[in-house]
Write a protein that holds these residues in place. Structure first.
Motif, PDB file in Angstrom:
ATOM      1  N   LEU A 140       0.828  -1.202   0.000  1.00 56.03           N
ATOM      2  CA  LEU A 140       0.000   0.000   0.000  1.00 56.03           C
ATOM      3  C   LEU A 140       0.864   1.255   0.000  1.00 56.03           C
ATOM      4  O   LEU A 140       0.632   2.189  -0.780  1.00 56.03           O
ATOM      5  N   ILE A 141       1.878   1.269   0.850  1.00 59.98           N
ATOM      6  CA  ILE A 141       2.774   2.442   0.937  1.00 59.98           C
ATOM      7  C   ILE A 141       3.484   2.670  -0.391  1.00 59.98           C
ATOM      8  O   ILE A 141       3.503   3.788  -0.929  1.00 59.98           O
ATOM      9  N   SER A 142       4.080   1.605  -0.938  1.00 56.88           N
ATOM     10  CA  SER A 142       4.898   1.750  -2.144  1.00 56.88           C
ATOM     11  C   SER A 142       4.051   2.045  -3.381  1.00 56.88           C
ATOM     12  O   SER A 142       4.438   2.877  -4.212  1.00 56.88           O
ATOM     13  N   THR A 143       2.889   1.400  -3.498  1.00 57.57           N
ATOM     14  CA  THR A 143       2.027   1.641  -4.659  1.00 57.57           C
ATOM     15  C   THR A 143       1.477   3.063  -4.638  1.00 57.57           C
ATOM     16  O   THR A 143       1.427   3.735  -5.680  1.00 57.57           O
ATOM     17  N   THR A 144       1.084   3.537  -3.464  1.00 55.28           N
ATOM     18  CA  THR A 144       0.594   4.917  -3.333  1.00 55.28           C
ATOM     19  C   THR A 144       1.681   5.915  -3.690  1.00 55.28           C
ATOM     20  O   THR A 144       1.457   6.855  -4.458  1.00 55.28           O
ATOM     21  N   THR A 145       2.881   5.709  -3.132  1.00 57.21           N
ATOM     22  CA  THR A 145       4.011   6.604  -3.406  1.00 57.21           C
ATOM     23  C   THR A 145       4.335   6.634  -4.889  1.00 57.21           C
ATOM     24  O   THR A 145       4.511   7.701  -5.498  1.00 57.21           O
ATOM     25  N   THR A 146       4.419   5.462  -5.484  1.00 59.67           N
ATOM     26  CA  THR A 146       4.766   5.359  -6.901  1.00 59.67           C
ATOM     27  C   THR A 146       3.698   5.988  -7.787  1.00 59.67           C
ATOM     28  O   THR A 146       4.018   6.691  -8.756  1.00 59.67           O
ATOM     29  N   THR A 147       2.422   5.760  -7.468  1.00 66.05           N
ATOM     30  CA  THR A 147       1.339   6.307  -8.281  1.00 66.05           C
ATOM     31  C   THR A 147       1.351   7.829  -8.257  1.00 66.05           C
ATOM     32  O   THR A 147       1.188   8.482  -9.307  1.00 66.05           O
ATOM     33  N   VAL A 148       1.545   8.409  -7.087  1.00 66.20           N
ATOM     34  CA  VAL A 148       1.626   9.875  -6.980  1.00 66.20           C
ATOM     35  C   VAL A 148       2.791  10.399  -7.814  1.00 66.20           C
ATOM     36  O   VAL A 148       2.668  11.378  -8.567  1.00 66.20           O
ATOM     37  N   PHE A 149       3.940   9.725  -7.704  1.00 66.45           N
ATOM     38  CA  PHE A 149       5.131  10.129  -8.447  1.00 66.45           C
ATOM     39  C   PHE A 149       4.897   9.995  -9.953  1.00 66.45           C
ATOM     40  O   PHE A 149       5.253  10.880 -10.735  1.00 66.45           O
ATOM     41  N   TYR A 150       4.272   8.909 -10.367  1.00 69.57           N
ATOM     42  CA  TYR A 150       3.976   8.689 -11.782  1.00 69.57           C
ATOM     43  C   TYR A 150       2.998   9.731 -12.315  1.00 69.57           C
ATOM     44  O   TYR A 150       3.148  10.231 -13.434  1.00 69.57           O
ATOM     45  N   MET A 151       1.970  10.028 -11.526  1.00 70.27           N
ATOM     46  CA  MET A 151       0.987  11.019 -11.948  1.00 70.27           C
ATOM     47  C   MET A 151       1.651  12.376 -12.163  1.00 70.27           C
ATOM     48  O   MET A 151       1.371  13.082 -13.138  1.00 70.27           O
ATOM     49  N   LEU A 152       2.552  12.726 -11.242  1.00 73.31           N
ATOM     50  CA  LEU A 152       3.251  14.004 -11.363  1.00 73.31           C
ATOM     51  C   LEU A 152       4.131  14.041 -12.610  1.00 73.31           C
ATOM     52  O   LEU A 152       4.084  14.983 -13.406  1.00 73.31           O
TER      53      LEU A 152
END
Length: 478
Positions: free
Chosen positions: A278-290
């Motif tokens: 959950l932590i890593s997928t959330t972090t990565t998704t935010v980074f990818y979206m940006l």
């Protein structure tokens, strides 16, 4: 209970003292991984060269579908990772038999023809990743050279050059590094690679923000690149290919079990892994979206297939050189991390096939100037690993299409490794009745993802076929 027993028997987090024993329940040295180390491993595995194609992918889909598809892929990847985490142990989630690798889980839970099929898909995917990394590294090396050439000529020289010499250079470096004997000896490459991935991704994000700030407006449209610009057929194929690019950027399931095998317990490995996912997928998704959205906002329909090489003719060129150098360093390390399972598989198979062959076991001592200890050289490993690197390099030179290769890899690995096997193992492990509500929902998810993978593969193959119309083998230039 004595006071001393109480103090030493309970850890800070309240778990029992058996974590201080030297061995785990399977007789191996006690694992020490935590939720934070697992999160770091996943983030390192996910954030790779795939992030560079996200702006292009969103440009094909537009402001509505692009971010929506990215979020959907993130949700599916997270959910299937959660149910895959329950497959680390067969039977009881706390004391059941451990499965050390993805293949071990498939063998223990599904068995039969699933095992060789899963292995073939997994190793083909890894092989394809090696090809993709070679292509991406050569493009970044050329971007550095072209950037310097462009600025030296004041923008008058188009600075066209072939990618082949750079692929050969990358192959030579990987040939040397491939002689590192075991996977546990490349940990330092993994650390360096993870630092580099955040470096170039952050530079790409910063340049996108800077360009939007300079122009003062967000480019792009709700539906993506216009049909007028590329034609209706090409618009459809590109949209399908974009799905593969996004799928590739979120792929990490095929190493999830291996990461979970590093976790200490209690609490159960599955519980820790679900939180880390959950932590890593959330972090990565935010980074990818940006990264993806800012790249699209900066370039609109002209968003490049590789974000940083697309910035190549813009200032500050020295910052772009640093970012592209970081990509090369990252890919040098990532290549070794991902190819080690292939090396281990082939060498184990050869040892079992010909147990008495001296060529497979005999080692020669080689004294390298400047090193205190002599280096052990195994002829079989030297020859086979060198041939493997040469093969990936030659295929990269034959098909040097970064975006298309990324799309094909995403389509190849997404459905079987990220969705199908986790779903089927979970159904079998939990003994979910056929045609029950849960069973139907899981199978519908699998079928939907299969359709997405087929469309993504079709779009990427169509892209390769289109490129091949004007391409001459070994003569690709940029």
């Amino acid at each position: 209970m004595q006071m001393g027993d109480h103090v030493h028997g309970i850890s800070i987090d309240g778990s029992s003292s058996n974590r201080f024993e030297p061995f785990d329940d399977d007789g191996r040295i006690r694992r020490t991984g935590t939720i934070w180390t697992a999160s770091a491993h996943i983030i390192t595995a996910i954030i790779g060269s795939g992030v560079l194609s996200l702006a292009w992918a969103i440009a094909q889909l537009g402001w509505i579908a692009g971010p929506s598809v990215m979020i959907l892929f993130a949700i599916v990847s997270y959910y299937t990772a959660v149910i895959l985490a329950d497959c680390y142990r067969t039977g009881d989630p706390v004391s059941g038999k451990r499965n050390y690798t993805y293949m071990d889980s498939v063998r223990s839970i599904l068995g039969g023809a699933h095992v060789p099929t899963c292995g073939l898909i997994q190793y083909l995917n890894l092989f394809g990743i090696m090809v993709g990394y070679t292509i991406a590294a050569s493009i970044s090396m050329m971007a550095i050279k072209r950037s310097d050439c462009f600025h030296e000529s004041g923008g008058k020289n188009p600075c066209h050059m072939s990618s082949n010499p750079y692929m050969i250079m990358f192959g030579l470096v990987e040939t040397l590094l491939s002689q590192i004997p075991d996977f546990d000896q490349v940990w330092w490459l993994s650390i360096v690679a993870s630092i580099m991935s955040f470096t170039y991704s952050s530079v790409g994000l910063a340049l996108g923000i800077a360009k939007v700030a300079a122009t003062g407006n967000f480019r792009g449209s709700l539906t993506g690149i216009s049909v007028v610009s590329v034609g209706q057929t090409q618009k459809i194929w590109r949209s399908f290919q974009a799905l593969g690019d996004i799928a590739f950027a979120f792929s990490f399931s095929f190493i999830l079990i291996e990461i979970q095998d590093t976790l200490r317990s209690p609490p159960s490995e599955a519980k820790t892994m679900k939180k880390a996912t959950l932590i890593s997928t959330t972090t990565t998704t935010v980074f990818y979206m940006l990264c993806g959205c800012m790249g699209y906002a900066a370039f609109g329909d002209h968003a490049p297939g590789n974000l940083l090489t697309g910035f190549g003719f813009y200032n500050p060129f020295w910052l772009l050189d640093i970012a592209n150098a970081a990509i090369v360093v990252h890919l040098v390390g990532a290549y070794q991390v991902f190819c080690q399972p292939i090396y281990a598989f082939v060498e184990k198979w050869a040892a079992q096939k010909w147990p008495d062959n001296e060529l497979l076991s005999k080692e020669f001592k080689l004294q390298i100037p400047g090193f205190l200890r002599p280096y052990s050289v195994n002829i079989f490993k030297l020859v086979w690993r060198t041939v493997f690197v040469i093969l990936t390099t030659v295929i990269s030179m034959l098909l040097p299409f970064f975006n298309d290769i990324v799309g094909i890899l995403g389509a190849l690995g997404f459905w079987p490794l990220t969705v199908y096997y986790p779903v089927e193992m979970y159904i079998t492990q939990k003994e979910i009745p056929r045609w029950s509500f849960s069973w139907v929902c899981l199978e519908l998810l699998s079928i939907a993802c299969l359709m997405v993978s087929v469309l993504a593969a079709a779009g990427s193959v169509a892209g390769v076929m289109l490129d091949l119309r004007v391409y001459k083998p070994f003569e690709m230039s940029y």
